[in-house]
Design a protein around this motif. Structure first.
Motif, short mmCIF file in Angstrom:
data_model
loop_
_atom_site.label_atom_id
_atom_site.label_comp_id
_atom_site.label_asym_id
_atom_site.label_seq_id
_atom_site.Cartn_x
_atom_site.Cartn_y
_atom_site.Cartn_z
N GLY A 229 -1.23 -3.01 2.95
CA GLY A 229 -1.92 -4.27 2.73
C GLY A 229 -2.08 -4.68 1.28
N ILE A 230 -2.50 -3.75 0.44
CA ILE A 230 -2.74 -4.08 -0.96
C ILE A 230 -1.45 -4.46 -1.69
N PRO A 231 -0.34 -3.71 -1.52
CA PRO A 231 0.91 -4.15 -2.18
C PRO A 231 1.38 -5.53 -1.71
N ILE A 232 1.25 -5.81 -0.41
CA ILE A 232 1.65 -7.13 0.08
C ILE A 232 0.78 -8.21 -0.56
N LEU A 233 -0.51 -7.95 -0.64
CA LEU A 233 -1.43 -8.91 -1.26
C LEU A 233 -1.10 -9.15 -2.73
N LEU A 234 -0.80 -8.06 -3.46
CA LEU A 234 -0.47 -8.20 -4.88
C LEU A 234 0.81 -9.00 -5.09
N VAL A 235 1.84 -8.73 -4.32
CA VAL A 235 3.09 -9.47 -4.46
C VAL A 235 2.91 -10.93 -4.04
N LEU A 236 2.14 -11.16 -2.99
CA LEU A 236 1.87 -12.53 -2.54
C LEU A 236 1.12 -13.33 -3.61
N ILE B 287 -4.45 0.61 2.39
CA ILE B 287 -4.13 0.83 0.98
C ILE B 287 -2.62 0.83 0.76
N GLN B 288 -1.89 1.50 1.64
CA GLN B 288 -0.46 1.67 1.43
C GLN B 288 0.34 0.40 1.72
N ALA C 29 -9.83 10.55 11.21
CA ALA C 29 -8.92 9.60 11.87
C ALA C 29 -9.05 8.21 11.25
N LEU C 30 -10.28 7.79 10.94
CA LEU C 30 -10.49 6.49 10.31
C LEU C 30 -9.82 6.44 8.95
N ILE C 31 -9.98 7.49 8.17
CA ILE C 31 -9.37 7.52 6.84
C ILE C 31 -7.85 7.54 6.94
N LYS C 32 -7.33 8.43 7.77
CA LYS C 32 -5.88 8.61 7.85
C LYS C 32 -5.18 7.45 8.54
N ASN C 33 -5.78 6.88 9.59
CA ASN C 33 -5.13 5.83 10.36
C ASN C 33 -5.64 4.43 10.08
N GLY C 34 -6.73 4.32 9.31
CA GLY C 34 -7.28 3.00 9.03
C GLY C 34 -7.26 2.63 7.56
N VAL C 35 -7.86 3.47 6.74
CA VAL C 35 -7.99 3.16 5.31
C VAL C 35 -6.65 3.33 4.59
N PHE C 36 -5.97 4.45 4.83
CA PHE C 36 -4.71 4.70 4.12
C PHE C 36 -3.64 3.65 4.41
N PRO C 37 -3.44 3.23 5.67
CA PRO C 37 -2.44 2.18 5.89
C PRO C 37 -2.79 0.86 5.20
N VAL D 286 0.53 1.63 -6.00
CA VAL D 286 -0.47 1.75 -4.93
C VAL D 286 0.18 2.26 -3.65
N PHE D 287 1.42 1.81 -3.38
CA PHE D 287 2.14 2.23 -2.18
C PHE D 287 2.28 3.75 -2.12
N PHE D 288 2.50 4.38 -3.28
CA PHE D 288 2.74 5.81 -3.31
C PHE D 288 1.46 6.65 -3.38
N VAL D 289 0.30 6.03 -3.41
CA VAL D 289 -0.95 6.79 -3.44
C VAL D 289 -1.09 7.66 -2.20
N VAL D 290 -0.82 7.10 -1.04
CA VAL D 290 -0.94 7.86 0.20
C VAL D 290 0.06 9.01 0.23
#
Length: 114
Positions: A32-39, A29-30, A19-27, A74-78
Motif C-alpha cells: 500500500g505505501i509504495p503504491i501511494l508514494l508513486v501515485l 506496508i509492503q 496474524a494481524l501483524i503478518k497478514n494485515g500490517v506488513f502487506p 519500503v517494499f523491502f522492509v518486510v
C-alpha cells in the motif's frame, strides 16, 4: 524471568496479534505505501506538466524519483524483517542435536501463521 513464549504453547495467546501483524500490517506496508508514494509523485508530475513550467516539471520529476526510491525501500522492509527472523530462528539452541523445547517458539509461531 520467564520468557512469555516458554509459558505458552507456540502462538497460544498471541496468535491473533502475530496474524494481524503478518497478514494485515506488513502487506499494507509492503504494497500500500509504495503504491501511494508513486501515485502521489505521479499526480505532482501531472500537475507540473499541465502548468507548462520547465522549472516546476524538473522539481516534480525530482520528487517523483525520490518517492520511487522510497517506495522501493519500503517494499523491502518486510523482506528484511523476515530475513532477520530467519537468521535468528536458525540459531536455535540445541542440546545433543535436538532443539530445546521453549527455545525460539516465537519463530515457530511466526512461521505457523499463514
Amino acid at each position: 524471568m520467564l520468557d512469555l513464549f516458554q509459558i505458552m504453547d507456540s502462538c497460544a495467546g498471541i496468535g491473533p496479534v502475530v496474524a494481524l501483524i503478518k497478514n494485515g500490517v506488513f502487506p499494507i506496508i509492503q504494497i500500500g505505501i509504495p503504491i501511494l508514494l508513486v501515485l502521489m509523485g505521479t499526480i505532482d508530475l501531472g500537475k507540473a506538466v499541465m502548468s507548462n513550467d520547465d522549472k516546476e516539471i524538473k522539481a516534480a520529476t525530482g520528487k517523483l524519483i525520490k518517492r520511487a526510491i522510497a517506495a522501493v525501500a519500503v517494499f523491502f522492509v518486510v523482506f528484511l524483517v523476515n530475513l532477520v527472523f530467519g537468521w535468528i530462528g536458525s540459531a536455535r539452541n540445541t542440546e545433543g542435536g535436538e532443539t530445546i523445547k521453549g527455545e525460539n517458539d516465537w519463530f515457530d509461531c511466526w512461521n505457523d501463521i499463514t
